[in-house]
Structure formats: C-alpha cells, structure tokens
Design an enzyme around this catalytic site. Structure first.
Site, short mmCIF file in Angstrom:
data_model
loop_
_atom_site.label_atom_id
_atom_site.label_comp_id
_atom_site.label_asym_id
_atom_site.label_seq_id
_atom_site.Cartn_x
_atom_site.Cartn_y
_atom_site.Cartn_z
N TYR A 1 39.61 34.64 35.99
CA TYR A 1 40.55 33.61 36.45
C TYR A 1 39.77 32.35 36.88
O TYR A 1 40.13 31.23 36.50
CB TYR A 1 41.40 34.16 37.60
CG TYR A 1 42.11 33.08 38.39
CD1 TYR A 1 43.19 32.38 37.84
CD2 TYR A 1 41.71 32.77 39.69
CE1 TYR A 1 43.84 31.38 38.57
CE2 TYR A 1 42.35 31.77 40.42
CZ TYR A 1 43.41 31.08 39.85
OH TYR A 1 44.02 30.09 40.57
N ASN A 2 38.70 32.56 37.64
CA ASN A 2 37.90 31.41 38.09
C ASN A 2 37.41 30.60 36.88
O ASN A 2 37.49 29.37 36.86
CB ASN A 2 36.68 31.85 38.90
CG ASN A 2 37.04 32.75 40.08
OD1 ASN A 2 38.17 32.75 40.54
ND2 ASN A 2 36.07 33.53 40.54
N TYR B 1 37.16 45.91 49.41
CA TYR B 1 38.04 45.82 48.23
C TYR B 1 39.12 46.90 48.24
O TYR B 1 38.85 48.03 48.63
CB TYR B 1 37.22 46.02 46.94
CG TYR B 1 36.32 44.86 46.61
CD1 TYR B 1 36.78 43.79 45.86
CD2 TYR B 1 34.99 44.87 47.03
CE1 TYR B 1 35.94 42.73 45.55
CE2 TYR B 1 34.14 43.81 46.72
CZ TYR B 1 34.62 42.75 45.98
OH TYR B 1 33.79 41.70 45.68
N GLY C 1 39.06 35.85 41.08
CA GLY C 1 38.61 36.92 40.19
C GLY C 1 37.83 36.25 39.08
O GLY C 1 38.19 35.13 38.68
N ASP C 2 36.77 36.87 38.59
CA ASP C 2 35.83 36.14 37.72
C ASP C 2 36.48 35.44 36.53
O ASP C 2 36.25 34.25 36.30
CB ASP C 2 34.64 37.04 37.31
CG ASP C 2 35.02 38.20 36.41
OD1 ASP C 2 36.21 38.61 36.42
OD2 ASP C 2 34.14 38.72 35.70
N LYS D 1 21.53 32.65 32.40
CA LYS D 1 21.60 31.92 33.68
C LYS D 1 20.64 32.56 34.67
O LYS D 1 20.43 33.78 34.64
CB LYS D 1 23.02 32.00 34.24
CG LYS D 1 24.07 31.35 33.38
CD LYS D 1 25.48 31.78 33.77
CE LYS D 1 25.78 33.18 33.30
NZ LYS D 1 27.12 33.67 33.68
N ASN E 1 28.14 40.37 33.95
CA ASN E 1 28.64 40.39 35.34
C ASN E 1 28.69 41.81 35.92
O ASN E 1 29.76 42.35 36.17
CB ASN E 1 30.04 39.76 35.36
CG ASN E 1 30.14 38.67 36.40
OD1 ASN E 1 29.30 38.59 37.31
ND2 ASN E 1 31.15 37.84 36.28
N TYR E 2 27.52 42.38 36.18
CA TYR E 2 27.44 43.80 36.57
C TYR E 2 27.77 44.02 38.04
O TYR E 2 27.16 43.40 38.91
CB TYR E 2 26.03 44.31 36.25
CG TYR E 2 25.79 45.74 36.67
CD1 TYR E 2 26.60 46.76 36.21
CD2 TYR E 2 24.74 46.06 37.54
CE1 TYR E 2 26.38 48.08 36.59
CE2 TYR E 2 24.50 47.37 37.92
CZ TYR E 2 25.33 48.37 37.44
OH TYR E 2 25.12 49.67 37.83
N ASP F 1 30.87 31.88 37.17
CA ASP F 1 32.21 31.79 36.55
C ASP F 1 32.51 30.35 36.14
O ASP F 1 33.02 30.10 35.04
CB ASP F 1 33.30 32.25 37.54
CG ASP F 1 33.04 33.64 38.08
OD1 ASP F 1 32.31 34.40 37.42
OD2 ASP F 1 33.55 33.95 39.18
P1 ADP Z 1 25.96 34.19 38.88
O1 ADP Z 1 26.95 33.51 39.79
O2 ADP Z 1 26.58 34.75 37.66
O3 ADP Z 1 25.01 35.10 39.59
P2 ADP Z 1 23.78 32.28 38.79
O4 ADP Z 1 23.46 32.52 40.23
O5 ADP Z 1 22.70 32.53 37.82
O6 ADP Z 1 25.07 33.02 38.28
O7 ADP Z 1 24.26 30.78 38.69
C1 ADP Z 1 25.01 30.29 37.61
C2 ADP Z 1 24.73 28.84 37.45
O8 ADP Z 1 25.07 28.15 38.65
C3 ADP Z 1 23.27 28.52 37.21
O9 ADP Z 1 22.93 28.62 35.85
C4 ADP Z 1 23.20 27.07 37.71
O10 ADP Z 1 23.69 26.20 36.72
C5 ADP Z 1 24.17 27.08 38.87
N1 ADP Z 1 23.46 27.32 40.14
C6 ADP Z 1 23.35 28.49 40.82
N2 ADP Z 1 22.62 28.32 41.96
C7 ADP Z 1 22.26 27.01 41.99
C8 ADP Z 1 21.52 26.17 42.90
N3 ADP Z 1 20.99 26.66 44.04
N4 ADP Z 1 21.38 24.86 42.59
C9 ADP Z 1 21.92 24.33 41.48
N5 ADP Z 1 22.62 25.05 40.59
C10 ADP Z 1 22.80 26.36 40.82
#
Ligand code: ADP
Length: 307
Positions: free
Chosen positions: A31-32, A100, A28-29, A225, A165-166, A258
């Site tokens: 927790y992770n 879910y 879960g977000d 991010k 986190n939508y 997370d």
């Molecule tokens: P979420 O999981 O919230 O959708 P993101 O996909 O934006 O978040 O990814 C969160 C972070 O994970 C990024 O800011 C980056 O640091 C890392 N990350 C995600 N995908 C990659 C990737 N393909 N290569 C390297 N780092 C990644």
C-alpha cells in the site's frame, strides 16, 4: 495508459503518541508503495489487490485508498474476517517496538477472490508487484494457486516485480521462505532487494554479493538498496552504481524501501531511464524518512519532490 497492480496486505496502524493517546491510520508495504507511486505519477493506473472485511474500519481503509487515487476495483470484502492491525510505540531513545494482530486477517484470504476471469482482466496490465510480506501473508495452501496466477500474468506479458522484504516472524522457518523466494526470483522480471534482507537468508553481505547471488536467475532488472549507501542496478547485464545523498535528520525510516520501490517503478513505467528512476526514488525515500510514520503528509511530500 500504464497500469500496475500491488498485491498484499494493508493494516490498521495504531501509533502511540502522547501517553494514553493512539493515532489511527493505515499502512502496509505494498500500500505504501502504491501511494507514493500514484502521488508522483498520477497518470499511471495503480491498483491494490487485497481483501478487507465488511466492518467500518475496512470501509474507512477503502476510502483512504480512494482518497489516494488508488483503484479499489480489486479490494475485496471478506464475509467474516477483518483487517490486520499493529501497534507502534517509539521510546525516548527513538527505538520502535511493534505488536501485531495479523495472523487471521482478511488479506490472508485474497487468493480466494481471484477468479480465472479476473486473471484474464489483470493480464492486460503492465506490472504485477508482490513482496516477501505479500507471500508470507498468503496462506500456505493458497500459494500454489498464487504461483499459477503469476505464471499466467507473466505469459501474458505482465512484468513480474518482487521485493524480498524478509520478515522472519511471518514465516514458519527459513527453508519455507527460501523455497518461496526461489519461485519468486525464478519468475521475476524486476527485483528490488535490500542487502539486509538477503544477508539474513543467504549470508550475502554486500550489494555485489547480492548481484552475484541473483546471477543464475533470469531477472532482467535488479535494483539493490542498501540504506544510505549506493544503490546498484543491473539491467540487461549492465551494472551501474548510483550515489545516494545521506539524509542528516532521519526521523523514521519506516517505508523508505516502499517509497523507493513505488517511485522507481512509476518512473520506469513512465519511460524514464534507470539512473533517473533511481534518482527520483531516492529523493522520495529521503523525503519519507524525514517524517514520522509510513505515509508522509501529501503536501510535505509533494514539496520535497518539487525541489
Ligand atoms: P528498506 O526500507 O527496504 O530496508 P533501505 O533501508 O535500504 O530499505 O532504504 C531504501 C532506500 O531509502 C535507500 O536505497 C535510499 O534511497 C533511501 N535511504 C534509506 N536510508 C537513507 C538515509 N539515511 N539517507 C538517505 N537515503 C536513505
């Protein structure tokens, strides 16, 4: 000693492995995030605030929290509810699908357990983290009380941290989400949005557009991010871009954001500057996406972080 609270839901995860076999774990977000923070910064007291049931799986979940050195003082046991659960399956093309069962989970009742005395106790903490998923999970009629708790903590000096986190399926409609997110952005001291989340809601399509969208709010620290693309931060008005080294062998991106959040916040609580915090957070997220599932095995994760 620094102190952070993560409020939200942890679920029972059932992962289909070989045909007809399910592997059971917990995820879960919030927790992770708590797990990865604690693994990197063992000295920071890291608490999960949630409600479970009185069943055996709830007992095992609490034991799992404790085995990750998380503080379980605020893990409550509801008399009649049980934890939420999800099933995850990955097809031959690597596409994941989920089912879910969380509409009636114990975690939806967490606010019932937060007494005025408890709010006083929590007021001595350093950070209080919630996500858009935490917000969606809290029952609509309990949200005014949630905001009241957040305001009291903020007034007491606890930093309020929000990751949007939508997840559309958890909300009745977009207007409801936007109203709640407006309250969240209005109270947040730190926010860690992903571009994708805000694009769906506000039609902002780039990290720059996210920064612009959030400008009217009084948020001191913004961390945007964007998957493998650069992370952009804005703290006390100063915008910085941080390069991310793309991971070549991505296995499963579950909980990348997370892990990033947990390690970033741990680093900030530990007194690290923003650029160092982003570097560590990206290293953690990069390690996590090279493993299947939300929680990477501890030894594999520690090895990746030692590099
Ligand atoms: P979420 O999981 O919230 O959708 P993101 O996909 O934006 O978040 O990814 C969160 C972070 O994970 C990024 O800011 C980056 O640091 C890392 N990350 C995600 N995908 C990659 C990737 N393909 N290569 C390297 N780092 C990644």
């Amino acid at each position: 000693m620094k102190n952070i609270y993560f409020i939200g839901e942890c679920m029972i995860e059932l992962r289909a492995t070989v045909p007809s076999t399910l592997h059971q774990s917990f995820a879960g977000d919030v927790y992770n995030s708590a797990v990865y923070l604690k693994r990197c910064f063992p000295k920071i007291t890291t608490s999960v605030i949630t409600a479970l049931g009185k069943d055996n799986l709830s007992k095992k979940m609490r034991e799992r929290f404790a085995s990750e050195q998380l503080n379980t003082d605020y893990v409550f046991a509801h008399n009649s509810k049980v934890p939420g659960m999800y099933y995850i399956e990955t097809d031959e093309q690597g596409e994941r699908s989920f089912i879910y069962w969380r509409d009636d989970s114990a975690a939806k009742k967490v606010i019932e357990f937060i007494s005025p005395e408890l709010v006083k106790q929590l007021s001595s903490g350093d950070m209080f983290f919630f996500s858009g998923i935490s917000l969606a999970v809290i029952e609509a009629q309990a949200r005014p009380q949630f905001w009241d708790i957040v305001k009291q903590l903020k007034t007491a000096g606890v930093k309020i941290v929000f990751d949007p986190n939508y997840r559309a399926r958890l909300w009745d409609n977009v207007e409801q989400t936007k109203a709640q997110y407006h309250s969240a952005f209005s109270l947040a001291d730190i926010t860690l949005p992903g571009v994708e989340d805000l694009e769906t809601l506000y039609d902002v399509k780039s990290v720059e557009a996210v920064i612009d969208y959030l400008a009217p709010y009084n948020i001191n620290e913004i961390v945007v991010k964007n998957g493998p693309d650069s992370v952009i931060t804005k703290e006390a008005g100063i915008v910085q871009s941080h390069k991310i080294t793309p991971v070549k062998n991505v296995i499963d991106t579950t909980s990348a954001g997370d892990a990033f959040n947990g390690v970033y916040l741990g680093a900030r609580l530990d007194g690290r500057p923003i650029d160092k915090a982003v570097e560590l957070a990206a290293q953690a997220a990069g390690a996590v996406i090279q493993q299947p599932g939300a929680i990477a095995p501890k030894d594999v994760f520690q090895q990746a972080m030692a590099k």
